[in-house]
Design a protein around this motif. Sequence first.
Motif, PDB file in Angstrom:
ATOM      1  N   MET A 172      32.168  42.210  39.339  1.00 35.90           N
ATOM      2  CA  MET A 172      33.341  41.368  39.499  1.00 35.90           C
ATOM      3  C   MET A 172      33.698  41.191  40.981  1.00 35.90           C
ATOM      4  N   MET A 173      33.352  42.187  41.789  1.00 37.34           N
ATOM      5  CA  MET A 173      33.654  42.107  43.222  1.00 37.34           C
ATOM      6  C   MET A 173      32.903  40.939  43.868  1.00 37.34           C
ATOM      7  N   ILE A 174      31.645  40.748  43.484  1.00 33.17           N
ATOM      8  CA  ILE A 174      30.857  39.643  44.053  1.00 33.17           C
ATOM      9  C   ILE A 174      31.474  38.308  43.661  1.00 33.17           C
ATOM     10  N   LEU A 175      31.874  38.185  42.401  1.00 33.41           N
ATOM     11  CA  LEU A 175      32.491  36.940  41.932  1.00 33.41           C
ATOM     12  C   LEU A 175      33.785  36.658  42.690  1.00 33.41           C
ATOM     13  N   SER A 176      34.619  37.670  42.865  1.00 36.60           N
ATOM     14  CA  SER A 176      35.885  37.446  43.573  1.00 36.60           C
ATOM     15  C   SER A 176      35.627  37.057  45.026  1.00 36.60           C
ATOM     16  N   THR A 177      34.644  37.680  45.655  1.00 40.53           N
ATOM     17  CA  THR A 177      34.300  37.331  47.040  1.00 40.53           C
ATOM     18  C   THR A 177      33.838  35.882  47.135  1.00 40.53           C
ATOM     19  N   ILE A 178      33.007  35.466  46.204  1.00 38.42           N
ATOM     20  CA  ILE A 178      32.512  34.075  46.186  1.00 38.42           C
ATOM     21  C   ILE A 178      33.669  33.097  45.984  1.00 38.42           C
ATOM     22  N   LEU A 179      34.547  33.405  45.030  1.00 37.99           N
ATOM     23  CA  LEU A 179      35.664  32.494  44.750  1.00 37.99           C
ATOM     24  C   LEU A 179      36.639  32.415  45.929  1.00 37.99           C
ATOM     25  N   GLY A 232      44.660  24.320  42.907  1.00 37.98           N
ATOM     26  CA  GLY A 232      45.263  25.406  42.147  1.00 37.98           C
ATOM     27  C   GLY A 232      44.280  26.182  41.296  1.00 37.98           C
ATOM     28  N   LEU A 233      43.453  25.478  40.549  1.00 36.50           N
ATOM     29  CA  LEU A 233      42.517  26.166  39.652  1.00 36.50           C
ATOM     30  C   LEU A 233      41.600  27.135  40.386  1.00 36.50           C
ATOM     31  N   PRO A 234      40.937  26.723  41.480  1.00 38.27           N
ATOM     32  CA  PRO A 234      40.098  27.693  42.190  1.00 38.27           C
ATOM     33  C   PRO A 234      40.895  28.894  42.706  1.00 38.27           C
ATOM     34  N   ALA A 235      42.109  28.650  43.188  1.00 33.34           N
ATOM     35  CA  ALA A 235      42.930  29.749  43.700  1.00 33.34           C
ATOM     36  C   ALA A 235      43.313  30.709  42.580  1.00 33.34           C
ATOM     37  N   PHE A 236      43.725  30.179  41.434  1.00 27.18           N
ATOM     38  CA  PHE A 236      44.136  31.048  40.331  1.00 27.18           C
ATOM     39  C   PHE A 236      42.942  31.806  39.746  1.00 27.18           C
ATOM     40  N   LEU A 237      41.782  31.174  39.692  1.00 23.66           N
ATOM     41  CA  LEU A 237      40.575  31.880  39.244  1.00 23.66           C
ATOM     42  C   LEU A 237      40.210  32.998  40.218  1.00 23.66           C
ATOM     43  N   LEU A 285      40.939  41.684  38.847  1.00 29.07           N
ATOM     44  CA  LEU A 285      40.032  42.412  37.960  1.00 29.07           C
ATOM     45  C   LEU A 285      39.056  43.309  38.739  1.00 29.07           C
ATOM     46  N   ALA A 286      38.637  42.838  39.893  1.00 26.35           N
ATOM     47  CA  ALA A 286      37.694  43.605  40.715  1.00 26.35           C
ATOM     48  C   ALA A 286      38.354  44.833  41.345  1.00 26.35           C
ATOM     49  N   ASN A 287      39.687  44.803  41.414  1.00 27.35           N
ATOM     50  CA  ASN A 287      40.396  45.895  42.081  1.00 27.35           C
ATOM     51  C   ASN A 287      41.235  46.728  41.116  1.00 27.35           C
TER      52      ASN A 287
END
Length: 122
Positions: free
Chosen positions: A1-8, A107-112, A119-121
């Motif tokens: 999940m950390m990789i996904l959050s970093t990408i987003l 908004g959508l990218p920011a909220f995702l 979730l990653a933290n």
Amino acid sequence: MMILSTILVALVALEHVYILTLEMFMWTTPRAQKAFGTTKEFAQDTKSLAANQGLYNGFLAAGLVWGLFHPNDTFGFQLQLFFLICVGVAAVYGGMTAKKSILLVQGLPAFLAIIALLLANL
């Protein structure tokens, strides 16, 4: 999940660098006029206002990048969360007062990214 959050988070930052570019340097071009639904006359009359607005988008991007690269993970998380919330608030306000599409585009990218970051933290 950390990789996904970093990408987003990085994608949200890149989006705001793009918005900065449109507002500060390309405001009177057909590309920016199409993106923001403005006319040539309106764009010319509001060029300095758009540049100021673009600068603020740059601050959002800088804050997100700062959070991504901060050596203290806890403080980096806090920076990312703060600036993502700022983007989210701006998207809600823009969606209510300017163009509804801002909610989807910004908004959508920011909220995702907020969800992935939280979730990653856990």
